[in-house]
Design an enzyme around this catalytic site. Sequence first.
Site, PDB file in Angstrom:
ATOM      1  CB  ALA A  74      -0.877   0.021   1.251  1.00 39.28           C
ATOM      2  CB  THR A 116      -2.432   3.274   9.835  1.00 36.38           C
ATOM      3  OG1 THR A 116      -2.001   4.536  10.355  1.00 36.38           O
ATOM      4  CG2 THR A 116      -3.648   3.540   8.967  1.00 36.38           C
ATOM      5  CE1 TYR A 140      -1.322   4.550   4.873  1.00 34.38           C
ATOM      6  CE2 TYR A 140      -1.278   5.838   6.885  1.00 34.38           C
ATOM      7  CZ  TYR A 140      -0.999   4.670   6.211  1.00 34.38           C
ATOM      8  OH  TYR A 140      -0.396   3.641   6.864  1.00 34.38           O
ATOM      9  NE  ARG A 281       2.867  15.186   7.859  1.00 38.42           N
ATOM     10  CZ  ARG A 281       3.556  14.090   8.164  1.00 38.42           C
ATOM     11  NH1 ARG A 281       4.657  13.796   7.513  1.00 38.42           N
ATOM     12  NH2 ARG A 281       3.165  13.301   9.133  1.00 38.42           N
TER      13      ARG A 281
HETATM   14  N1  UDP Z   1       7.238  15.646  11.291  1.00 38.36           N
HETATM   15  C1  UDP Z   1       7.952  16.846  11.415  1.00 38.36           C
HETATM   16  N2  UDP Z   1       8.951  17.087  10.537  1.00 38.36           N
HETATM   17  C2  UDP Z   1       9.298  16.225   9.535  1.00 38.36           C
HETATM   18  C3  UDP Z   1       8.581  15.010   9.438  1.00 38.36           C
HETATM   19  C4  UDP Z   1       7.561  14.757  10.329  1.00 38.36           C
HETATM   20  O1  UDP Z   1       7.671  17.667  12.299  1.00 38.36           O
HETATM   21  O2  UDP Z   1      10.214  16.535   8.768  1.00 38.36           O
HETATM   22  C5  UDP Z   1       6.175  15.346  12.277  1.00 38.36           C
HETATM   23  C6  UDP Z   1       4.829  15.021  11.660  1.00 38.36           C
HETATM   24  O3  UDP Z   1       4.084  16.213  11.459  1.00 38.36           O
HETATM   25  C7  UDP Z   1       4.223  14.114  12.726  1.00 38.36           C
HETATM   26  C8  UDP Z   1       5.436  13.394  13.315  1.00 38.36           C
HETATM   27  O4  UDP Z   1       6.571  14.192  12.952  1.00 38.36           O
HETATM   28  O5  UDP Z   1       3.631  14.857  13.739  1.00 38.36           O
HETATM   29  C9  UDP Z   1       5.631  11.996  12.776  1.00 38.36           C
HETATM   30  O6  UDP Z   1       5.544  12.059  11.359  1.00 38.36           O
HETATM   31  P1  UDP Z   1       5.876  10.832  10.438  1.00 38.36           P
HETATM   32  O7  UDP Z   1       5.711  11.288   9.016  1.00 38.36           O
HETATM   33  O8  UDP Z   1       7.201  10.265  10.827  1.00 38.36           O
HETATM   34  O9  UDP Z   1       4.799   9.736  10.819  1.00 38.36           O
HETATM   35  P2  UDP Z   1       3.176   9.779  10.820  1.00 38.36           P
HETATM   36  O10 UDP Z   1       2.806  10.216  12.214  1.00 38.36           O
HETATM   37  O11 UDP Z   1       2.727  10.707   9.762  1.00 38.36           O
HETATM   38  O12 UDP Z   1       2.810   8.366  10.550  1.00 38.36           O
END
Ligand code: UDP
Length: 328
Positions: A74, A116, A140, A281
């Site tokens: 996926a 997830t 997602y 984000r």
């Molecule tokens: N994050 C961040 N900077 C980055 C990448 C991720 O602040 O460069 C934050 C993101 O907004 C989330 C957390 O880190 O709150 C974990 O993100 P990741 O993409 O690793 O995993 P997810 O929680 O999306 O599965």
Amino acid sequence: MAVLVTGGAGYIGSHTVAELIDANEDVIIVDNLSQGHRQALLGGKLYVGDIRDSEFMDTVFQENEIESVIHFAAYSLVGESMQNPAKYYDNNVYGTQCLLEKMKAYGTKRIVFSSTAATYGEPQTVPIQETDRTEPTNTYGETKLAMEKMMKWFDAAHGIKYVSLRYFNAAGAHRGGKIGEDHSPETHLIPLILQVPLGKREQVAIYGDDYPTADGTCIRDYLHVSDLADAHLLALQRLRDGGESAIYNLGSGKGFSVKEMIEVARKVTGHPIPAVIEKRRAGDPAVLIASSEKAKSELNWTPKRERLEEIVESAWNWHRDHPEGYTE
Ligand code: UDP
């Protein structure tokens, strides 16, 4: 009798393949290598192709006696899923439909599914329990929820039993030092943080510091990837023992903010790791922390690598030894 692992050359898939091999299972891997890597496989037989390719999947099921499936194949990027929902519905939802149709056609009655925490969306209370509301805040998570629901109805109609494992944040690398996390492009927090001490980026971005948390940055529940992998073998055992379909959270039960994660990485690597605040984000909930009590009591699951420093250190060891990731 073999276990088919779709998406087995990816990050969590490859760590699960490693545990299956250690457990002397006969492992067949299907991966289109769009994200996966041949080098991530420590064993098993790889078929390169797409789960949506009917003829290809017929070959896989005809050449092997597949008794169970573990389904990872996926797309999994929150940001990309918000930009391009069709890509996620096609690969994730339609891909799962194709897979379940093949399982039905060939009489395979067990599936362990890679789900997830994003199926919950913004939680009403933490830690999150499996019975909590599921209202994804990103495409997602919505597709993963749709995949779970599809399994429920395939179970009702065709008796295909499933265990859905809702992961929180997978992190770290395999104890053997040969496999780890390599996404292209990389979007995950820990590998991005570690790119700074590797000399591959100047600083790490913090996506928002105005969340309703103690330091304003998002809180996540980080779990060692091999602990996650172990849970797939236990889920498989549950189904082999005749257990009913079920859904389990997998997390550590502890939350760490983005700022805390950067601080841990500073300690582990001995590097200052500069950070800059950027905008939020899209689709990110403020806090995601799991209750994994159900997995612990029903699957007998016990995470073994619980210290965050240990988890980040295992990631750091792999990235330091493989600064360019896998070569194929
Ligand atoms: N994050 C961040 N900077 C980055 C990448 C991720 O602040 O460069 C934050 C993101 O907004 C989330 C957390 O880190 O709150 C974990 O993100 P990741 O993409 O690793 O995993 P997810 O929680 O999306 O599965």
